[in-house]
Design a protein around this motif. Structure first.
Motif, PDB file in Angstrom:
ATOM      1  N   VAL A   1       0.867  -1.174   0.000  1.00 37.49           N
ATOM      2  CA  VAL A   1       0.000   0.000   0.000  1.00 37.49           C
ATOM      3  C   VAL A   1       0.905   1.225   0.000  1.00 37.49           C
ATOM      4  CG1 VAL A   1      -1.736   1.283   1.313  1.00 37.49           C
ATOM      5  CG2 VAL A   1      -1.771  -1.216   1.332  1.00 37.49           C
ATOM      6  N   LEU A   2       0.599   2.188  -0.838  1.00 38.06           N
ATOM      7  CA  LEU A   2       1.370   3.419  -0.878  1.00 38.06           C
ATOM      8  C   LEU A   2       0.646   4.457  -0.025  1.00 38.06           C
ATOM      9  CD1 LEU A   2       3.947   4.494  -2.108  1.00 38.06           C
ATOM     10  CD2 LEU A   2       2.629   5.208  -4.099  1.00 38.06           C
ATOM     11  N   VAL A   3       1.319   4.929   1.027  1.00 37.42           N
ATOM     12  CA  VAL A   3       0.779   5.951   1.919  1.00 37.42           C
ATOM     13  C   VAL A   3       1.632   7.190   1.698  1.00 37.42           C
ATOM     14  CG1 VAL A   3       0.198   6.549   4.297  1.00 37.42           C
ATOM     15  CG2 VAL A   3       0.159   4.142   3.578  1.00 37.42           C
ATOM     16  N   GLY A   4       1.187   8.057   0.808  1.00 37.20           N
ATOM     17  CA  GLY A   4       2.036   9.172   0.385  1.00 37.20           C
ATOM     18  C   GLY A   4       3.236   8.599  -0.351  1.00 37.20           C
ATOM     19  N   LYS A   5       4.431   8.821   0.188  1.00 37.30           N
ATOM     20  CA  LYS A   5       5.660   8.271  -0.391  1.00 37.30           C
ATOM     21  C   LYS A   5       6.207   7.111   0.434  1.00 37.30           C
ATOM     22  CE  LYS A   5       6.193  11.335  -3.724  1.00 37.30           C
ATOM     23  NZ  LYS A   5       6.234  11.005  -5.114  1.00 37.30           N
ATOM     24  N   VAL A   6       5.412   6.607   1.384  1.00 40.26           N
ATOM     25  CA  VAL A   6       5.821   5.498   2.244  1.00 40.26           C
ATOM     26  C   VAL A   6       5.160   4.214   1.751  1.00 40.26           C
ATOM     27  CG1 VAL A   6       5.734   4.545   4.585  1.00 40.26           C
ATOM     28  CG2 VAL A   6       6.103   7.000   4.249  1.00 40.26           C
ATOM     29  N   VAL A   7       5.960   3.164   1.582  1.00 37.59           N
ATOM     30  CA  VAL A   7       5.424   1.855   1.212  1.00 37.59           C
ATOM     31  C   VAL A   7       5.142   1.079   2.491  1.00 37.59           C
ATOM     32  CG1 VAL A   7       5.905  -0.332   0.051  1.00 37.59           C
ATOM     33  CG2 VAL A   7       6.667   1.818  -0.962  1.00 37.59           C
ATOM     34  N   ALA A   8       3.916   0.567   2.586  1.00 38.58           N
ATOM     35  CA  ALA A   8       3.527  -0.260   3.722  1.00 38.58           C
ATOM     36  C   ALA A   8       3.003  -1.586   3.190  1.00 38.58           C
ATOM     37  CB  ALA A   8       2.443   0.452   4.535  1.00 38.58           C
ATOM     38  N   VAL A   9       3.195  -2.636   3.961  1.00 33.15           N
ATOM     39  CA  VAL A   9       2.667  -3.949   3.615  1.00 33.15           C
ATOM     40  C   VAL A   9       1.552  -4.246   4.611  1.00 33.15           C
ATOM     41  CG1 VAL A   9       3.188  -6.397   3.334  1.00 33.15           C
ATOM     42  CG2 VAL A   9       4.884  -4.672   2.665  1.00 33.15           C
ATOM     43  N   SER A  10       0.339  -4.382   4.089  1.00 35.51           N
ATOM     44  CA  SER A  10      -0.839  -4.519   4.945  1.00 35.51           C
ATOM     45  C   SER A  10      -0.738  -5.737   5.850  1.00 35.51           C
ATOM     46  CB  SER A  10      -2.097  -4.607   4.086  1.00 35.51           C
ATOM     47  OG  SER A  10      -3.235  -4.629   4.913  1.00 35.51           O
ATOM     48  N   LEU A  11      -1.043  -5.534   7.129  1.00 35.90           N
ATOM     49  CA  LEU A  11      -0.981  -6.613   8.114  1.00 35.90           C
ATOM     50  C   LEU A  11      -2.274  -7.419   8.168  1.00 35.90           C
ATOM     51  CD1 LEU A  11       0.891  -4.800  11.021  1.00 35.90           C
ATOM     52  CD2 LEU A  11       1.827  -6.276   9.236  1.00 35.90           C
ATOM     53  N   GLY A  12      -3.284  -6.993   7.416  1.00 33.17           N
ATOM     54  CA  GLY A  12      -4.551  -7.728   7.390  1.00 33.17           C
ATOM     55  C   GLY A  12      -5.384  -7.307   6.201  1.00 33.17           C
ATOM     56  N   ASN A  13      -6.515  -7.968   6.020  1.00 35.00           N
ATOM     57  CA  ASN A  13      -7.457  -7.581   4.976  1.00 35.00           C
ATOM     58  C   ASN A  13      -8.151  -6.295   5.403  1.00 35.00           C
ATOM     59  OD1 ASN A  13      -6.865  -9.962   3.592  1.00 35.00           O
ATOM     60  ND2 ASN A  13      -8.534 -11.075   4.574  1.00 35.00           N
ATOM     61  N   VAL A  14      -8.334  -5.366   4.454  1.00 33.49           N
ATOM     62  CA  VAL A  14      -8.959  -4.083   4.768  1.00 33.49           C
ATOM     63  C   VAL A  14      -9.958  -3.754   3.660  1.00 33.49           C
ATOM     64  CG1 VAL A  14      -8.560  -1.658   5.337  1.00 33.49           C
ATOM     65  CG2 VAL A  14      -6.764  -3.331   5.804  1.00 33.49           C
ATOM     66  N   ALA A  15     -11.196  -3.463   4.043  1.00 33.98           N
ATOM     67  CA  ALA A  15     -12.224  -3.087   3.083  1.00 33.98           C
ATOM     68  C   ALA A  15     -12.062  -1.616   2.700  1.00 33.98           C
ATOM     69  CB  ALA A  15     -13.608  -3.319   3.687  1.00 33.98           C
ATOM     70  N   ILE A  16     -12.607  -1.247   1.558  1.00 35.64           N
ATOM     71  CA  ILE A  16     -12.557   0.137   1.082  1.00 35.64           C
ATOM     72  C   ILE A  16     -13.121   1.068   2.151  1.00 35.64           C
ATOM     73  CG2 ILE A  16     -13.432   1.755  -0.645  1.00 35.64           C
ATOM     74  CD1 ILE A  16     -13.627  -0.608  -2.582  1.00 35.64           C
ATOM     75  N   GLY A  17     -12.379   2.135   2.432  1.00 38.65           N
ATOM     76  CA  GLY A  17     -12.819   3.138   3.392  1.00 38.65           C
ATOM     77  C   GLY A  17     -12.552   2.799   4.842  1.00 38.65           C
ATOM     78  N   GLU A  18     -12.037   1.611   5.097  1.00 41.50           N
ATOM     79  CA  GLU A  18     -11.762   1.175   6.465  1.00 41.50           C
ATOM     80  C   GLU A  18     -10.306   1.437   6.843  1.00 41.50           C
ATOM     81  OE1 GLU A  18     -14.010  -0.053   8.737  1.00 41.50           O
ATOM     82  OE2 GLU A  18     -15.447   0.554   7.195  1.00 41.50           O
ATOM     83  N   PRO A  19     -10.026   1.571   8.146  1.00 40.23           N
ATOM     84  CA  PRO A  19      -8.637   1.757   8.579  1.00 40.23           C
ATOM     85  C   PRO A  19      -7.869   0.437   8.556  1.00 40.23           C
ATOM     86  CG  PRO A  19     -10.097   1.769  10.478  1.00 40.23           C
ATOM     87  CD  PRO A  19     -10.975   1.679   9.259  1.00 40.23           C
ATOM     88  N   GLY A  20      -6.589   0.541   8.243  1.00 44.61           N
ATOM     89  CA  GLY A  20      -5.713  -0.617   8.250  1.00 44.61           C
ATOM     90  C   GLY A  20      -4.362  -0.244   8.830  1.00 44.61           C
ATOM     91  N   VAL A  21      -3.516  -1.232   9.018  1.00 44.76           N
ATOM     92  CA  VAL A  21      -2.164  -1.032   9.527  1.00 44.76           C
ATOM     93  C   VAL A  21      -1.204  -1.732   8.577  1.00 44.76           C
ATOM     94  CG1 VAL A  21      -0.575  -1.411  11.451  1.00 44.76           C
ATOM     95  CG2 VAL A  21      -2.989  -0.948  11.912  1.00 44.76           C
ATOM     96  N   GLY A  22      -0.119  -1.062   8.239  1.00 48.32           N
ATOM     97  CA  GLY A  22       0.875  -1.643   7.358  1.00 48.32           C
ATOM     98  C   GLY A  22       2.267  -1.588   7.959  1.00 48.32           C
ATOM     99  N   ALA A  23       3.069  -2.606   7.683  1.00 49.02           N
ATOM    100  CA  ALA A  23       4.464  -2.650   8.119  1.00 49.02           C
ATOM    101  C   ALA A  23       5.302  -1.773   7.189  1.00 49.02           C
ATOM    102  CB  ALA A  23       4.982  -4.080   8.107  1.00 49.02           C
ATOM    103  N   THR A  24       6.199  -1.000   7.755  1.00 44.56           N
ATOM    104  CA  THR A  24       7.040  -0.091   6.969  1.00 44.56           C
ATOM    105  C   THR A  24       8.504  -0.480   6.981  1.00 44.56           C
ATOM    106  OG1 THR A  24       7.277   1.372   8.877  1.00 44.56           O
ATOM    107  CG2 THR A  24       5.488   1.863   7.326  1.00 44.56           C
TER     108      THR A  24
END
Length: 106
Positions: free
Chosen positions: A25-48
């Motif tokens: 997942v691209l968060v601005g210029k930060v690449v994150a790898v999602s730690l779980g399934n996330v639906a559209i519009g929902e909050p998620g957490v990604g490893a950086t």
């Protein structure tokens, strides 16, 4: 230390599209790898931080230690133009492989 707000190993995001666990997942210029399934519009957490096997443009020939970039569709490529720096290739990923090991944000 009173001013530490996070350890920097994860980042919160709001999914702009459905995200599967392990997707980049691209968060601005930060690449994150999602730690779980996330639906559209929902909050998620990604490893950086860390090394992850990520989907790549099949035709790209990526060499270990080379800079890699993420396209808007989440695919990793060796092409810088129009893409965002994702990190460094942790292993070779020759044409026609469909994934590459990436040390994200390196």
């Amino acid at each position: 230390m009173k001013n530490c707000v996070a350890d920097g190993t994860t980042i919160d995001f709001i999914a702009t599209a459905a995200v599967a666990s392990g997707d980049p997942v691209l968060v601005g210029k930060v690449v994150a790898v999602s730690l779980g399934n996330v639906a559209i519009g929902e909050p998620g957490v990604g490893a950086t931080e860390g090394v992850y096997e990520l989907p790549k443009v099949t035709a790209d020939d990526i060499t270990q230690g080379g800079q890699v970039y993420i396209k808007a569709d989440g695919m990793i490529t060796s092409v810088a133009s129009g893409n965002t720096l994702a990190g460094k290739a942790w292993a070779d990923a020759a044409n026609p492989s469909d994934s590459v090991w990436v040390k994200v944000n390196a």
